[in-house]
Write an enzyme that holds these catalytic residues in place. Structure first.
Site, PDB file in Angstrom:
ATOM      1  N   TYR A  90       4.508  -0.434   6.482  1.00  0.00           N
ATOM      2  CA  TYR A  90       4.187   0.439   5.350  1.00  0.00           C
ATOM      3  C   TYR A  90       2.878   0.011   4.698  1.00  0.00           C
ATOM      4  CZ  TYR A  90       4.621   2.644   0.753  1.00  0.00           C
ATOM      5  OH  TYR A  90       4.388   3.369  -0.396  1.00  0.00           O
ATOM      6  N   LYS A  92      -0.911   1.983   4.374  1.00  0.00           N
ATOM      7  CA  LYS A  92      -1.609   2.201   3.101  1.00  0.00           C
ATOM      8  C   LYS A  92      -3.015   1.597   3.132  1.00  0.00           C
ATOM      9  CE  LYS A  92       1.496   4.564   0.960  1.00  0.00           C
ATOM     10  NZ  LYS A  92       1.245   6.009   0.698  1.00  0.00           N
TER      11      LYS A  92
END
Length: 299
Positions: free
Chosen positions: A30, A34
Site C-alpha cells: 500500500y 502511494k
C-alpha cells in the site's frame, strides 16, 4: 487532478516526527503504491503541466464509515465497541503513537488544498504532510473511559503492530501551513466528543408537506416549513443535521427574522442546486418533545 497519498509512504528509517522531505521507504505494498502515485503526480506536472495535488493522510477517524481492518482502524473500532459492548480488544500496544485526524479536518484539508492558488503551492504539492492529532492507543482508551462509565480496553497486538511501528508517531506539516494556510481544528478531546456524540446520537425523523419545525435562532422563534417530503437527520450533538428533499422543493422557505444574520434574513430562494446551509445553529422545540441542536442543509 487530486491524487491522495498516505503516511504509509514512510518507512522505519523515517524520524518519529516525519518531515516533508523525510525518506520514503515504505514496507507495505500500500505504501509503495502511494509513493509511486506521488512520483507520477510530480512527473505529470513536470512533463505535461498537469496541476496534480495530494495529501499524505494520517489515520482518519469517522463515526459514519465502518472500519476496514487497516492499521489505524483501531481508532474507529474502539468507539463502536465502547458503545455497543463496553469493552474493546485493541490490536496495537498501549504505547503505540500514530498520526490521526478527525474526518471533518480531513475533508476541510482536501478542499482547502484544491482551492489554493497554483502559484502558492511548492514542491510538496503531490503529497503534503498534514498534521491532525497524535495520540497513543492508551490515551485514546482513557479519553473514552472518561466519557463512558465502565469502559475497559485490553491491548493484544497482532501483525498490524509491525506496520504501526514502521510509521512515524507524528508529521511535520510546516510546508502545508506555509503554502496554503493549513491548520487542524480537532484535538483529542474534541474528536472523542464528536465520535461519541455522532455514533450515539444519530436519529432520523421524517416530515411531510404542511408540517413545521418550531425553531429558535438567537432568541427569535420561527416556524420553518418542510419540503414536500424530507428526511431530517437530527443530531443530539453539535454535528448538526441535514434535510434531504425526496420529492421536489418549494420555491421559497420563509425564515423570517434570523436574529441579526442579515445574509439569511427574509425569504431564501431555492434553486435546482441550492448553496449550502440555509439555517444554522438552531435549537428546535417540539421535535419528539425534545430540544436538540439542528442545522438545515439542502443537499
Amino acid at each position: 487532478v487530486y491524487a491522495p497519498s498516505s503516511i504509509a509512504v514512510f518507512g522505519p528509517d523515517a524520524p518519529k516526527i516525519a518531515a516533508q522531505d523525510s525518506p520514503l521507504n515504505p514496507t507495505t505494498t500500500y505504501g509503495e503504491t502511494k509513493r509511486t502515485g506521488e512520483a507520477l503526480a510530480g512527473d505529470y506536472l513536470a512533463s505535461f503541466g498537469v496541476d496534480c495535488r495530494g495529501i499524505r493522510y494520517p489515520g482518519l477517524v469517522s463515526w459514519q464509515a465502518p472500519a476496514g481492518g487497516g492499521t489505524t482502524d483501531y481508532a474507529v473500532e474502539i468507539f463502536h465497541a465502547a458503545l455497543e459492548k463496553g469493552h474493546y480488544e485493541c490490536f496495537v500496544g498501549p504505547d503505540t503513537r500514530l498520526p490521526m485526524m478527525y474526518i471533518d479536518d480531513a475533508i476541510r484539508a482536501t478542499l482547502e488544498l484544491m482551492d489554493a492558488p497554483a502559484e502558492s503551492l511548492g514542491s510538496s504539492r503531490a503529497g503534503y504532510n498534514v498534521s491532525g492529532i497524535s495520540f497513543t492507543a492508551l490515551e485514546l482508551a482513557d479519553a473514552i473511559a472518561e466519557r463512558i462509565d465502565g469502559f475497559t480496553c485490553d491491548f493484544v497486538p497482532d501483525e498490524r503492530q509491525a506496520y504501526a511501528d514502521s510509521w512515524p508517531a507524528a508529521v511535520d506539516d510546516s510546508a502545508a501551513r506555509e503554502d496554503w494556510g493549513w491548520k487542524a481544528e480537532y484535538d483529542l478531546d474534541a474528536m472523542v466528543d464528536a465520535m461519541i456524540e455522532g455514533r450515539h446520537g444519530f436519529r432520523l425523523g421524517v416530515f411531510y408537506a404542511g408540517q413545521f419545525i418550531r425553531a429558535r435562532v438567537r432568541r427569535h422563534h420561527h416556524a420553518v416549513p418542510m419540503p414536500r417530503l424530507a428526511v431530517v437527520v437530527l443530531e443530539e450533538a453539535r454535528v448538526g443535521a441535514a434535510i434531504r428533499p425526496m420529492q421536489g422543493r418549494p420555491e421559497k422557505v420563509d425564515l423570517g427574522n434570523t436574529g441579526g444574520w442579515s445574509a439569511w434574513r427574509g425569504r431564501v430562494a431555492h434553486r435546482a442546486n441550492p448553496p449550502g446551509p440555509i439555517l444554522g445553529a438552531v435549537d428546535p422545540g417540539g421535535v419528539d418533545g425534545k430540544a436538540v441542536p439542528l442545522s438545515l442543509i439542502h443537499i
